[in-house]
Scaffold this motif. Structure first.
Motif, PDB file in Angstrom:
ATOM      1  N   HIS A 120     -31.683  -8.070   0.866  1.00 51.55           N
ATOM      2  CA  HIS A 120     -32.591  -8.750   1.790  1.00 51.55           C
ATOM      3  C   HIS A 120     -33.093  -7.763   2.831  1.00 51.55           C
ATOM      4  O   HIS A 120     -32.312  -7.011   3.411  1.00 51.55           O
ATOM      5  N   LYS A 121     -34.392  -7.763   3.070  1.00 51.47           N
ATOM      6  CA  LYS A 121     -34.966  -6.782   4.002  1.00 51.47           C
ATOM      7  C   LYS A 121     -34.517  -7.013   5.438  1.00 51.47           C
ATOM      8  O   LYS A 121     -34.276  -6.059   6.193  1.00 51.47           O
ATOM      9  N   LYS A 122     -34.384  -8.287   5.847  1.00 52.97           N
ATOM     10  CA  LYS A 122     -34.002  -8.593   7.224  1.00 52.97           C
ATOM     11  C   LYS A 122     -33.036  -9.772   7.250  1.00 52.97           C
ATOM     12  O   LYS A 122     -33.409 -10.896   7.600  1.00 52.97           O
ATOM     13  N   ASP A 171     -27.292  -3.395  11.840  1.00 51.01           N
ATOM     14  CA  ASP A 171     -28.260  -3.129  10.777  1.00 51.01           C
ATOM     15  C   ASP A 171     -28.949  -4.414  10.324  1.00 51.01           C
ATOM     16  O   ASP A 171     -29.211  -4.597   9.154  1.00 51.01           O
ATOM     17  N   GLY A 172     -29.204  -5.320  11.263  1.00 53.89           N
ATOM     18  CA  GLY A 172     -29.996  -6.501  10.931  1.00 53.89           C
ATOM     19  C   GLY A 172     -29.317  -7.830  11.148  1.00 53.89           C
ATOM     20  O   GLY A 172     -29.941  -8.787  11.617  1.00 53.89           O
ATOM     21  N   ARG A 203     -31.042 -11.534   9.062  1.00 56.12           N
ATOM     22  CA  ARG A 203     -30.599 -11.776  10.448  1.00 56.12           C
ATOM     23  C   ARG A 203     -29.557 -12.890  10.552  1.00 56.12           C
ATOM     24  O   ARG A 203     -28.574 -12.765  11.280  1.00 56.12           O
ATOM     25  N   ARG A 229     -32.253  -2.341   0.583  1.00 58.61           N
ATOM     26  CA  ARG A 229     -31.889  -1.427   1.665  1.00 58.61           C
ATOM     27  C   ARG A 229     -30.695  -0.601   1.199  1.00 58.61           C
ATOM     28  O   ARG A 229     -29.963  -1.007   0.309  1.00 58.61           O
ATOM     29  N   GLU A 273     -27.532 -10.743  12.838  1.00 53.46           N
ATOM     30  CA  GLU A 273     -27.406 -11.133  14.246  1.00 53.46           C
ATOM     31  C   GLU A 273     -26.419 -12.277  14.460  1.00 53.46           C
ATOM     32  O   GLU A 273     -25.709 -12.298  15.470  1.00 53.46           O
ATOM     33  N   ASP A 299     -31.131 -16.708   6.274  1.00 51.96           N
ATOM     34  CA  ASP A 299     -31.673 -15.655   5.416  1.00 51.96           C
ATOM     35  C   ASP A 299     -30.783 -15.406   4.206  1.00 51.96           C
ATOM     36  O   ASP A 299     -31.273 -15.109   3.119  1.00 51.96           O
ATOM     37  N   HIS A 301     -22.530  -5.139   9.491  1.00 51.73           N
ATOM     38  CA  HIS A 301     -23.992  -5.078   9.478  1.00 51.73           C
ATOM     39  C   HIS A 301     -24.628  -5.521  10.793  1.00 51.73           C
ATOM     40  O   HIS A 301     -25.849  -5.704  10.857  1.00 51.73           O
TER      41      HIS A 301
END
Length: 314
Positions: A98-100, A124-125, A102, A277, A127, A180, A121
């Motif tokens: 997954h690109k982002k 690195d994205g 969060r 990624r 949250e 996500d 992580h």
């Protein structure tokens, strides 16, 4: 509930359907109708804890070669020796695809191993991490006897909800809460966990995802045990998601030494089988013992007969 302590159980007088004496040794034996005709055994050195919680039979024992072992309803969930393989793969396959990523939801995972991997992580994205576990006793016992797995259960970025994961997702049907990545780290499809292996569950997962979101679940079986069951489970996922892949990892403490994952998304452009990624080799070595971008890709490569059965026309 008070602080969990080892129960100091006398092994010689301990009675459990999975524990028996052979010559001078005591053994745990895992048997299940799901893999009839074979079993897996570990030598037991000490019974650390046994309880019938509101939801399941929970056994924790110290083994001769695999460290402390967590068993639910007679089935090994994790051991100190090899847990990192499963935890790293079920977490990093979707996170690195997954690109982002969060916002992450974990269904089950009471040993908190997935949470530990997700914490890696935060820079690195990722949250926020929400873990929904039905049985608080699993969390407490993991904190006591599997501390390396459960060490981030109180992290400020982690929200733990004691609830039924299926009901939690049902509640989200009428909410705007979206994720996500959703990681289903459930026990095998028996009893309450059976709901996690049906088309209805895949629909609930899809509803709780953001656009381009990814879900992953342990498939319970591997290609050596019941490949027809795997094919059926993939078929169920494909009724909901347009992009579905099966991956595997090596786990000596799981029957047949392997476990599989079903990863899915409605984003047809996401290859899933190669990481979107990646980290440098040095960073990978710092963060992971099992996962790498090469392992990511290779985990989707199946033996020819299994590939034809699961991904072909048979």
């Amino acid at each position: 509930m008070g602080k969990i302590e080892a129960q100091n159980i006398d092994l010689a007088s301990f009675k459990h359907s999975s524990v028996y004496k052979l010559d001078d040794q005591y053994w745990f034996q895992e048997k299940s109708d799901s893999f009839a005709g074979q079993a897996f055994g570990l030598e037991v050195k000490e019974i650390l804890y046994h309880v019938n919680s509101e939801y399941q039979d929970i056994l924790v024992f110290k083994s001769a070669t695999f460290g402390n072992v967590l068993v639910l309803n007679g089935i090994i969930q994790c051991t100190e020796r090899d847990e990192f393989a499963y935890q790293e793969m079920i977490t990093n396959l979707p996170i690195m695809s997954h690109k982002k990523p969060r916002k992450v939801l974990v269904i089950g995972g009471g040993d908190c191993g997935v949470v530990r991997e997700l914490i890696k992580h935060l820079d690195d994205g990722v949250e926020s991490i929400t873990m929904v576990e039905i049985d608080d006793m699993v969390i407490q016992l993991s904190a006591k006897f599997l501390p390396n797995m459960a060490k981030f259960r109180n992290h400020p970025n982690v929200k733990i909800v004691i609830d039924d994961g299926f009901k939690y997702l049902k509640h989200l049907e009428n909410q705007n809460e979206k994720y996500d990545v959703i990681i289903t780290d459930s026990s095998d499809p028996e009893g309450p966990a059976e709901e996690f292996f049906q088309v209805t569950y895949f629909k609930l997962l899809a509803n709780a995802l953001n656009d381009k979101g990814i879900v992953i679940m342990q498939s319970s079986e591997n290609i050596w045990l019941n490949i027809d069951y795997l094919k059926d489970l993939l078929s169920k996922a494909k009724q909901v998601f347009s992009n579905v892949r099966y991956a595997q990892c090596y786990m000596p403490s799981y029957t047949s030494g392997q476990l599989g994952f079903i990863m899915a998304t409605s984003d047809a452009s996401n290859p899933l089988c190669s990481a979107t990624r990646s980290f440098s080799p040095e960073k990978e070595a710092e963060l992971f013992k099992y996962y790498s971008k090469e392992v990511h890709k290779s985990s989707f490569i199946l033996p020819a007969w299994a590939d034809r059965t699961l991904n072909g026309s048979q």
